[in-house]
Design a protein around this motif. Sequence first.
Motif, PDB file in Angstrom:
ATOM      1  N   ILE A   1       0.850  -1.200   0.000  1.00 47.62           N
ATOM      2  CA  ILE A   1       0.000   0.000   0.000  1.00 47.62           C
ATOM      3  C   ILE A   1       0.880   1.243   0.000  1.00 47.62           C
ATOM      4  CG2 ILE A   1      -1.639   1.352   1.384  1.00 47.62           C
ATOM      5  CD1 ILE A   1      -2.899  -1.342   2.232  1.00 47.62           C
ATOM      6  N   ALA A   2       1.907   1.275   0.836  1.00 46.12           N
ATOM      7  CA  ALA A   2       2.799   2.438   0.922  1.00 46.12           C
ATOM      8  C   ALA A   2       3.528   2.679  -0.400  1.00 46.12           C
ATOM      9  CB  ALA A   2       3.803   2.253   2.052  1.00 46.12           C
ATOM     10  N   GLU A   3       4.030   1.613  -1.037  1.00 43.81           N
ATOM     11  CA  GLU A   3       4.741   1.745  -2.317  1.00 43.81           C
ATOM     12  C   GLU A   3       3.812   2.272  -3.404  1.00 43.81           C
ATOM     13  OE1 GLU A   3       6.508  -2.022  -3.265  1.00 43.81           O
ATOM     14  OE2 GLU A   3       7.675  -2.049  -1.416  1.00 43.81           O
ATOM     15  N   THR A   4       2.587   1.783  -3.425  1.00 46.32           N
ATOM     16  CA  THR A   4       1.615   2.220  -4.435  1.00 46.32           C
ATOM     17  C   THR A   4       1.268   3.690  -4.249  1.00 46.32           C
ATOM     18  OG1 THR A   4       0.708  -0.021  -4.531  1.00 46.32           O
ATOM     19  CG2 THR A   4      -0.659   1.749  -5.422  1.00 46.32           C
ATOM     20  N   LEU A   5       1.066   4.105  -3.011  1.00 44.07           N
ATOM     21  CA  LEU A   5       0.758   5.510  -2.734  1.00 44.07           C
ATOM     22  C   LEU A   5       1.949   6.408  -3.055  1.00 44.07           C
ATOM     23  CD1 LEU A   5      -1.216   5.165   0.617  1.00 44.07           C
ATOM     24  CD2 LEU A   5      -2.142   5.664  -1.645  1.00 44.07           C
ATOM     25  N   LYS A   6       3.149   5.906  -2.808  1.00 40.68           N
ATOM     26  CA  LYS A   6       4.351   6.685  -3.112  1.00 40.68           C
ATOM     27  C   LYS A   6       4.457   6.981  -4.603  1.00 40.68           C
ATOM     28  CE  LYS A   6       9.289   6.822  -2.154  1.00 40.68           C
ATOM     29  NZ  LYS A   6      10.414   6.145  -1.514  1.00 40.68           N
ATOM     30  N   LYS A   7       3.983   6.051  -5.435  1.00 40.35           N
ATOM     31  CA  LYS A   7       3.978   6.246  -6.890  1.00 40.35           C
ATOM     32  C   LYS A   7       2.865   7.199  -7.333  1.00 40.35           C
ATOM     33  CE  LYS A   7       4.310   1.637  -7.671  1.00 40.35           C
ATOM     34  NZ  LYS A   7       4.157   0.417  -8.472  1.00 40.35           N
ATOM     35  N   GLY A   8       1.956   7.538  -6.412  1.00 39.67           N
ATOM     36  CA  GLY A   8       0.862   8.451  -6.745  1.00 39.67           C
ATOM     37  C   GLY A   8      -0.413   7.749  -7.163  1.00 39.67           C
ATOM     38  N   ASP A   9      -0.451   6.425  -7.062  1.00 39.69           N
ATOM     39  CA  ASP A   9      -1.639   5.658  -7.434  1.00 39.69           C
ATOM     40  C   ASP A   9      -2.574   5.493  -6.240  1.00 39.69           C
ATOM     41  OD1 ASP A   9      -0.608   5.343  -9.975  1.00 39.69           O
ATOM     42  OD2 ASP A   9       0.328   3.420  -9.515  1.00 39.69           O
TER      43      ASP A   9
ATOM     44  N   VAL B   1      -3.458   9.728  -2.494  1.00 40.74           N
ATOM     45  CA  VAL B   1      -2.491  10.762  -2.143  1.00 40.74           C
ATOM     46  C   VAL B   1      -2.970  12.088  -2.716  1.00 40.74           C
ATOM     47  CG1 VAL B   1      -0.109  11.536  -2.414  1.00 40.74           C
ATOM     48  CG2 VAL B   1      -0.587   9.117  -2.114  1.00 40.74           C
ATOM     49  N   SER B   2      -2.844  13.129  -1.927  1.00 39.58           N
ATOM     50  CA  SER B   2      -3.233  14.464  -2.353  1.00 39.58           C
ATOM     51  C   SER B   2      -2.069  15.410  -2.094  1.00 39.58           C
ATOM     52  CB  SER B   2      -4.466  14.912  -1.565  1.00 39.58           C
ATOM     53  OG  SER B   2      -4.870  16.189  -1.964  1.00 39.58           O
ATOM     54  N   LYS B   3      -1.914  16.393  -2.957  1.00 39.50           N
ATOM     55  CA  LYS B   3      -0.831  17.373  -2.832  1.00 39.50           C
ATOM     56  C   LYS B   3      -1.310  18.547  -2.002  1.00 39.50           C
ATOM     57  CE  LYS B   3       3.068  19.324  -4.520  1.00 39.50           C
ATOM     58  NZ  LYS B   3       4.371  18.868  -4.186  1.00 39.50           N
ATOM     59  N   ARG B   4      -0.585  18.885  -0.958  1.00 37.04           N
ATOM     60  CA  ARG B   4      -0.884  20.077  -0.162  1.00 37.04           C
ATOM     61  C   ARG B   4       0.131  21.145  -0.549  1.00 37.04           C
ATOM     62  NH1 ARG B   4      -1.449  19.315   6.066  1.00 37.04           N
ATOM     63  NH2 ARG B   4      -3.517  18.626   5.447  1.00 37.04           N
ATOM     64  N   GLU B   5      -0.355  22.262  -1.024  1.00 42.35           N
ATOM     65  CA  GLU B   5       0.514  23.341  -1.496  1.00 42.35           C
ATOM     66  C   GLU B   5       1.236  24.012  -0.335  1.00 42.35           C
ATOM     67  OE1 GLU B   5       1.060  23.898  -4.673  1.00 42.35           O
ATOM     68  OE2 GLU B   5      -0.407  22.378  -5.247  1.00 42.35           O
ATOM     69  N   ALA B   6       2.355  24.664  -0.645  1.00 42.24           N
ATOM     70  CA  ALA B   6       3.087  25.435   0.350  1.00 42.24           C
ATOM     71  C   ALA B   6       2.213  26.605   0.804  1.00 42.24           C
ATOM     72  CB  ALA B   6       4.395  25.942  -0.237  1.00 42.24           C
ATOM     73  N   ARG B   7       2.365  26.975   2.057  1.00 46.31           N
ATOM     74  CA  ARG B   7       1.553  28.060   2.576  1.00 46.31           C
ATOM     75  C   ARG B   7       2.286  28.759   3.720  1.00 46.31           C
ATOM     76  NH1 ARG B   7       0.104  23.288   4.783  1.00 46.31           N
ATOM     77  NH2 ARG B   7      -0.681  23.242   6.903  1.00 46.31           N
ATOM     78  N   THR B   8       1.742  29.875   4.127  1.00 49.14           N
ATOM     79  CA  THR B   8       2.298  30.615   5.248  1.00 49.14           C
ATOM     80  C   THR B   8       1.398  30.405   6.452  1.00 49.14           C
ATOM     81  OG1 THR B   8       3.180  32.292   3.755  1.00 49.14           O
ATOM     82  CG2 THR B   8       3.006  32.890   6.058  1.00 49.14           C
ATOM     83  N   GLY B   9       2.013  30.061   7.577  1.00 48.05           N
ATOM     84  CA  GLY B   9       1.268  29.865   8.813  1.00 48.05           C
ATOM     85  C   GLY B   9       1.793  30.798   9.887  1.00 48.05           C
TER      86      GLY B   9
ATOM     87  N   ASN C   1       2.996  15.870   0.248  1.00 49.87           N
ATOM     88  CA  ASN C   1       1.936  14.939  -0.111  1.00 49.87           C
ATOM     89  C   ASN C   1       1.306  14.410   1.168  1.00 49.87           C
ATOM     90  OD1 ASN C   1       2.441  15.119  -2.878  1.00 49.87           O
ATOM     91  ND2 ASN C   1       4.033  13.571  -2.763  1.00 49.87           N
ATOM     92  N   ILE C   2      -0.027  14.277   1.165  1.00 48.43           N
ATOM     93  CA  ILE C   2      -0.720  13.716   2.319  1.00 48.43           C
ATOM     94  C   ILE C   2      -1.548  12.515   1.876  1.00 48.43           C
ATOM     95  CG2 ILE C   2      -0.789  15.860   3.640  1.00 48.43           C
ATOM     96  CD1 ILE C   2      -3.723  16.147   2.753  1.00 48.43           C
ATOM     97  N   VAL C   3      -1.718  11.566   2.775  1.00 45.92           N
ATOM     98  CA  VAL C   3      -2.499  10.364   2.500  1.00 45.92           C
ATOM     99  C   VAL C   3      -3.931  10.598   2.971  1.00 45.92           C
ATOM    100  CG1 VAL C   3      -2.767   7.906   2.998  1.00 45.92           C
ATOM    101  CG2 VAL C   3      -0.486   8.890   2.744  1.00 45.92           C
ATOM    102  N   LYS C   4      -4.873  10.227   2.117  1.00 42.11           N
ATOM    103  CA  LYS C   4      -6.288  10.327   2.457  1.00 42.11           C
ATOM    104  C   LYS C   4      -6.896   8.926   2.442  1.00 42.11           C
ATOM    105  CE  LYS C   4      -7.220  14.924   0.663  1.00 42.11           C
ATOM    106  NZ  LYS C   4      -8.102  15.715  -0.194  1.00 42.11           N
ATOM    107  N   PHE C   5      -7.911   8.724   3.274  1.00 41.87           N
ATOM    108  CA  PHE C   5      -8.651   7.470   3.291  1.00 41.87           C
ATOM    109  C   PHE C   5     -10.129   7.791   3.276  1.00 41.87           C
ATOM    110  CE2 PHE C   5     -10.960   4.131   5.579  1.00 41.87           C
ATOM    111  CZ  PHE C   5     -10.661   3.048   4.778  1.00 41.87           C
ATOM    112  N   LYS C   6     -10.843   7.165   2.355  1.00 45.90           N
ATOM    113  CA  LYS C   6     -12.294   7.311   2.295  1.00 45.90           C
ATOM    114  C   LYS C   6     -12.898   5.936   2.541  1.00 45.90           C
ATOM    115  CE  LYS C   6     -16.200   8.864  -0.352  1.00 45.90           C
ATOM    116  NZ  LYS C   6     -16.755   9.226  -1.628  1.00 45.90           N
TER     117      LYS C   6
END
Length: 90
Positions: free
Chosen positions: A32-40, A52-60, A75-80
Motif C-alpha cells: 500500500i505504501a509503495e503504491t501511494l508513493k507512486k501516486g496511485d 495521495v493528495s498534494k498540499r501546497e506550500a503556505r504561510t502559517g 503529499n498527504i495520504v487520504k482514506f475514504k
Amino acid sequence: MNKKELIESIADAADISKADAEKALNGTLATIAETLKKGDKVTLVGFGTFSVSKREARTGRNPQTGKAIDIPARNIVKFKAGSKLSDAVN
C-alpha cells in the motif's frame, strides 16, 4: 487494537501462524505504501480507498509568538471509507 493484536486476530481468523500473519500484514502495508508513493490509489472494495493528495506550500503562524512561518508543500495520504465499512460501524 494495536499491530500485535491485529496480527493475533488475523492468525486466528485465517488459521495460520502468527509469524505468517505478521508477514502477510507487513507485506500488505508495504505494498500500500509503495503504491501511494507512486501516486496511485489503492481501492479495497467495501473497505475503502487510500489516495495521495498534494498540499501546497503556505504561510502559517507560530501560535506562541505570532510570527509568520513558511510551511513547505507535501503529499498527504487520504482514506475514504467504503460502504460496507461505514455500515459495519454505524
